[in-house]
Write a protein that holds these residues in place. Structure first.
Motif, PDB file in Angstrom:
ATOM      1  N   HIS A 103      -2.170   2.774 -10.648  1.00 22.75           N
ATOM      2  CA  HIS A 103      -2.958   2.923 -11.849  1.00 22.75           C
ATOM      3  C   HIS A 103      -2.957   1.685 -12.740  1.00 22.75           C
ATOM      4  CE1 HIS A 103      -4.619   4.098 -15.699  1.00 22.75           C
ATOM      5  NE2 HIS A 103      -3.464   3.864 -16.264  1.00 22.75           N
ATOM      6  N   PRO A 104      -1.843   0.959 -12.908  1.00 21.21           N
ATOM      7  CA  PRO A 104      -1.818  -0.115 -13.901  1.00 21.21           C
ATOM      8  C   PRO A 104      -2.696  -1.332 -13.609  1.00 21.21           C
ATOM      9  CG  PRO A 104       0.391   0.688 -13.516  1.00 21.21           C
ATOM     10  CD  PRO A 104      -0.489   1.290 -12.454  1.00 21.21           C
ATOM     11  N   HIS A 105      -3.328  -1.390 -12.451  1.00 20.82           N
ATOM     12  CA  HIS A 105      -4.225  -2.488 -12.074  1.00 20.82           C
ATOM     13  C   HIS A 105      -3.506  -3.785 -11.751  1.00 20.82           C
ATOM     14  CE1 HIS A 105      -7.649   0.024 -12.996  1.00 20.82           C
ATOM     15  NE2 HIS A 105      -7.121   0.265 -14.191  1.00 20.82           N
ATOM     16  N   ILE A 106      -2.193  -3.804 -11.819  1.00 20.26           N
ATOM     17  CA  ILE A 106      -1.405  -4.963 -11.429  1.00 20.26           C
ATOM     18  C   ILE A 106      -0.139  -4.481 -10.736  1.00 20.26           C
ATOM     19  CG2 ILE A 106      -2.262  -6.495 -13.250  1.00 20.26           C
ATOM     20  CD1 ILE A 106       0.275  -5.968 -14.809  1.00 20.26           C
ATOM     21  N   LEU A 107       0.509  -5.388 -10.034  1.00 21.14           N
ATOM     22  CA  LEU A 107       1.771  -5.062  -9.392  1.00 21.14           C
ATOM     23  C   LEU A 107       2.852  -4.845 -10.446  1.00 21.14           C
ATOM     24  CD1 LEU A 107       1.705  -7.747  -6.560  1.00 21.14           C
ATOM     25  CD2 LEU A 107       1.194  -5.300  -6.345  1.00 21.14           C
ATOM     26  N   LYS A 108       3.755  -3.942 -10.147  1.00 22.09           N
ATOM     27  CA  LYS A 108       4.895  -3.664 -11.032  1.00 22.09           C
ATOM     28  C   LYS A 108       6.183  -3.719 -10.206  1.00 22.09           C
ATOM     29  CE  LYS A 108       2.714  -2.284 -14.946  1.00 22.09           C
ATOM     30  NZ  LYS A 108       3.086  -2.409 -16.330  1.00 22.09           N
ATOM     31  N   ALA A 109       7.282  -3.381 -10.831  1.00 24.23           N
ATOM     32  CA  ALA A 109       8.605  -3.465 -10.221  1.00 24.23           C
ATOM     33  C   ALA A 109       8.718  -2.649  -8.933  1.00 24.23           C
ATOM     34  CB  ALA A 109       9.656  -2.983 -11.225  1.00 24.23           C
ATOM     35  N   VAL A 110       9.648  -3.098  -8.098  1.00 22.16           N
ATOM     36  CA  VAL A 110      10.031  -2.371  -6.888  1.00 22.16           C
ATOM     37  C   VAL A 110      11.519  -2.075  -7.032  1.00 22.16           C
ATOM     38  CG1 VAL A 110      10.208  -2.440  -4.374  1.00 22.16           C
ATOM     39  CG2 VAL A 110       8.321  -3.634  -5.523  1.00 22.16           C
ATOM     40  N   GLU A 111      11.892  -0.812  -6.836  1.00 21.26           N
ATOM     41  CA  GLU A 111      13.284  -0.406  -7.036  1.00 21.26           C
ATOM     42  C   GLU A 111      13.835   0.274  -5.791  1.00 21.26           C
ATOM     43  OE1 GLU A 111      16.020   2.158 -10.185  1.00 21.26           O
ATOM     44  OE2 GLU A 111      13.894   2.660 -10.022  1.00 21.26           O
ATOM     45  N   HIS A 112      15.090  -0.044  -5.480  1.00 18.61           N
ATOM     46  CA  HIS A 112      15.860   0.717  -4.493  1.00 18.61           C
ATOM     47  C   HIS A 112      16.654   1.747  -5.278  1.00 18.61           C
ATOM     48  CE1 HIS A 112      15.320  -1.943  -1.001  1.00 18.61           C
ATOM     49  NE2 HIS A 112      15.208  -2.882  -1.918  1.00 18.61           N
ATOM     50  N   TYR A 113      16.487   2.992  -4.904  1.00 21.60           N
ATOM     51  CA  TYR A 113      17.220   4.058  -5.582  1.00 21.60           C
ATOM     52  C   TYR A 113      17.724   5.029  -4.519  1.00 21.60           C
ATOM     53  CZ  TYR A 113      18.164   8.212  -8.395  1.00 21.60           C
ATOM     54  OH  TYR A 113      18.773   9.310  -8.961  1.00 21.60           O
ATOM     55  N   ARG A 114      19.025   5.184  -4.446  1.00 26.74           N
ATOM     56  CA  ARG A 114      19.656   6.096  -3.476  1.00 26.74           C
ATOM     57  C   ARG A 114      19.142   5.868  -2.053  1.00 26.74           C
ATOM     58  NH1 ARG A 114      19.681  12.007  -5.240  1.00 26.74           N
ATOM     59  NH2 ARG A 114      21.006  12.053  -3.413  1.00 26.74           N
ATOM     60  N   GLY A 115      18.986   4.591  -1.687  1.00 31.74           N
ATOM     61  CA  GLY A 115      18.554   4.243  -0.338  1.00 31.74           C
ATOM     62  C   GLY A 115      17.063   4.408  -0.083  1.00 31.74           C
ATOM     63  N   LYS A 116      16.298   4.707  -1.112  1.00 34.73           N
ATOM     64  CA  LYS A 116      14.842   4.876  -0.991  1.00 34.73           C
ATOM     65  C   LYS A 116      14.150   3.807  -1.844  1.00 34.73           C
ATOM     66  CE  LYS A 116      15.798   8.846   1.027  1.00 34.73           C
ATOM     67  NZ  LYS A 116      15.595   9.153   2.403  1.00 34.73           N
ATOM     68  N   VAL A 117      12.863   3.648  -1.646  1.00 30.41           N
ATOM     69  CA  VAL A 117      12.122   2.619  -2.375  1.00 30.41           C
ATOM     70  C   VAL A 117      11.078   3.270  -3.282  1.00 30.41           C
ATOM     71  CG1 VAL A 117      10.633   0.580  -2.155  1.00 30.41           C
ATOM     72  CG2 VAL A 117      12.480   0.952  -0.504  1.00 30.41           C
ATOM     73  N   ILE A 118      11.021   2.747  -4.496  1.00 29.90           N
ATOM     74  CA  ILE A 118      10.008   3.164  -5.473  1.00 29.90           C
ATOM     75  C   ILE A 118       9.164   1.936  -5.805  1.00 29.90           C
ATOM     76  CG2 ILE A 118       9.552   4.073  -7.790  1.00 29.90           C
ATOM     77  CD1 ILE A 118      12.395   5.377  -7.649  1.00 29.90           C
ATOM     78  N   PHE A 119       7.871   2.013  -5.521  1.00 28.27           N
ATOM     79  CA  PHE A 119       6.917   0.990  -5.934  1.00 28.27           C
ATOM     80  C   PHE A 119       6.279   1.519  -7.214  1.00 28.27           C
ATOM     81  CE2 PHE A 119       7.146   0.254  -1.353  1.00 28.27           C
ATOM     82  CZ  PHE A 119       7.150  -1.126  -1.266  1.00 28.27           C
ATOM     83  N   TYR A 120       6.564   0.883  -8.341  1.00 32.43           N
ATOM     84  CA  TYR A 120       6.031   1.381  -9.607  1.00 32.43           C
ATOM     85  C   TYR A 120       4.533   1.142  -9.740  1.00 32.43           C
ATOM     86  CZ  TYR A 120      10.597   2.871 -11.016  1.00 32.43           C
ATOM     87  OH  TYR A 120      11.799   3.544 -11.072  1.00 32.43           O
ATOM     88  N   SER A 121       4.006   0.136  -9.059  1.00 32.45           N
ATOM     89  CA  SER A 121       2.549  -0.012  -8.931  1.00 32.45           C
ATOM     90  C   SER A 121       2.257  -0.940  -7.772  1.00 32.45           C
ATOM     91  CB  SER A 121       1.902  -0.578 -10.194  1.00 32.45           C
ATOM     92  OG  SER A 121       0.506  -0.777  -9.964  1.00 32.45           O
ATOM     93  N   ILE A 122       1.418  -0.485  -6.885  1.00 28.85           N
ATOM     94  CA  ILE A 122       1.016  -1.294  -5.735  1.00 28.85           C
ATOM     95  C   ILE A 122      -0.219  -2.139  -6.050  1.00 28.85           C
ATOM     96  CG2 ILE A 122       2.150   0.146  -4.023  1.00 28.85           C
ATOM     97  CD1 ILE A 122      -0.503   1.532  -3.481  1.00 28.85           C
ATOM     98  N   GLY A 123      -0.654  -2.125  -7.312  1.00 25.20           N
ATOM     99  CA  GLY A 123      -1.746  -2.996  -7.746  1.00 25.20           C
ATOM    100  C   GLY A 123      -3.116  -2.474  -7.361  1.00 25.20           C
ATOM    101  N   ASN A 124      -4.107  -3.253  -7.722  1.00 28.07           N
ATOM    102  CA  ASN A 124      -5.470  -2.953  -7.285  1.00 28.07           C
ATOM    103  C   ASN A 124      -5.591  -3.316  -5.821  1.00 28.07           C
ATOM    104  OD1 ASN A 124      -6.403  -2.066  -9.738  1.00 28.07           O
ATOM    105  ND2 ASN A 124      -7.488  -3.934 -10.257  1.00 28.07           N
ATOM    106  N   PHE A 125      -6.494  -2.678  -5.140  1.00 24.97           N
ATOM    107  CA  PHE A 125      -6.784  -3.054  -3.755  1.00 24.97           C
ATOM    108  C   PHE A 125      -8.285  -2.919  -3.546  1.00 24.97           C
ATOM    109  CE2 PHE A 125      -6.989  -2.754   0.856  1.00 24.97           C
ATOM    110  CZ  PHE A 125      -6.235  -3.861   1.189  1.00 24.97           C
ATOM    111  N   ALA A 126      -8.742  -1.715  -3.407  1.00 22.89           N
ATOM    112  CA  ALA A 126     -10.179  -1.467  -3.262  1.00 22.89           C
ATOM    113  C   ALA A 126     -10.692  -1.000  -4.614  1.00 22.89           C
ATOM    114  CB  ALA A 126     -10.431  -0.430  -2.181  1.00 22.89           C
ATOM    115  N   PHE A 127     -11.009  -1.957  -5.458  1.00 24.14           N
ATOM    116  CA  PHE A 127     -11.406  -1.615  -6.821  1.00 24.14           C
ATOM    117  C   PHE A 127     -12.399  -2.665  -7.300  1.00 24.14           C
ATOM    118  CE2 PHE A 127     -11.175  -0.846 -11.300  1.00 24.14           C
ATOM    119  CZ  PHE A 127     -10.705   0.449 -11.455  1.00 24.14           C
ATOM    120  N   ASP A 128     -13.664  -2.351  -7.212  1.00 23.14           N
ATOM    121  CA  ASP A 128     -14.639  -3.319  -7.709  1.00 23.14           C
ATOM    122  C   ASP A 128     -14.922  -3.025  -9.175  1.00 23.14           C
ATOM    123  OD1 ASP A 128     -16.011  -0.968  -7.256  1.00 23.14           O
ATOM    124  OD2 ASP A 128     -17.788  -1.934  -6.465  1.00 23.14           O
ATOM    125  N   HIS A 129     -15.079  -4.078  -9.922  1.00 23.93           N
ATOM    126  CA  HIS A 129     -15.284  -3.919 -11.359  1.00 23.93           C
ATOM    127  C   HIS A 129     -16.054  -5.137 -11.832  1.00 23.93           C
ATOM    128  CE1 HIS A 129     -14.341  -3.454 -15.643  1.00 23.93           C
ATOM    129  NE2 HIS A 129     -14.069  -2.209 -15.346  1.00 23.93           N
TER     130      HIS A 129
END
Length: 177
Positions: free
Chosen positions: A49-75
């Motif tokens: 949603h945030p339109h840009i990349l955000k932090a990546v966290e390791h938590y309890r052996g799993k990964v959280i991508f807080y934002s994967i950024g825009n990809f297919a989004f024409d504007h």
């Protein structure tokens, strides 16, 4: 998430969340919700949603991508005045009339998740950049923008005390714990 996990081998949760355009800031609820999803059984969290990349966290052996950024989004219309106010240094640059987001929103990625024997065995990203006509293009490791995307992810993660441990393998950035 807990009910879903009881029925599947791998639970991947995607949240439409967060603060638009601000490279570092996470919404006050995001980390708690991301952790709760993992605690409930999610094997991977993909935020958008945030339109840009955000932090990546390791938590309890799993990964959280807080934002994967825009990809297919024409504007191709300028951002609203309110959106522009949120975006530090926003301007439409020549050659980007088909993608009217700022420089940080050009950095994006593809998340590649390998599932083996009912478990996530590997998570990697393929750094990409969005062209002036809103076309995402995966980057080769030799392209300086490849490192730019990786460094950006490390920087925004470090701002939250999160260390993005990774290694380059071919055209992928493998996330390691």
């Amino acid at each position: 998430v807990g009910r879903l996990k009881a029925e599947v081998d791998v639970a991947i949760v995607s949240f439409h969340w967060g603060l638009s355009f601000s490279p570092i800031d996470l919404a006050v609820y995001q980390q708690g919700v991301g952790h709760a999803a993992i605690d409930a059984g999610a094997d991977l969290v993909l935020g958008h949603h945030p339109h840009i990349l955000k932090a990546v966290e390791h938590y309890r052996g799993k990964v959280i991508f807080y934002s994967i950024g825009n990809f297919a989004f024409d504007h191709n219309t300028p951002l609203s005045a309110n959106a522009q106010a949120l975006y530090p240094g926003y301007k439409v640059e020549p050659g980007y009339e088909g993608y009217r987001f700022g420089v940080d929103a050009r950095k994006t990625m593809i998340v590649r998740c390998v599932i083996t024997d009912g478990k996530i065995s590997r998570i990697a990203i393929l750094p990409a950049y969005i062209t002036g006509m809103a076309q995402p293009r995966p980057l080769a490791p030799q392209d300086s923008r490849f490192g730019e995307v990786v460094d950006y992810l490390k920087t925004v993660s470090a701002a939250h005390g999160m260390t993005l441990n990774c290694r380059i393998e071919g055209d992928e950035v493998v996330i390691v714990d």
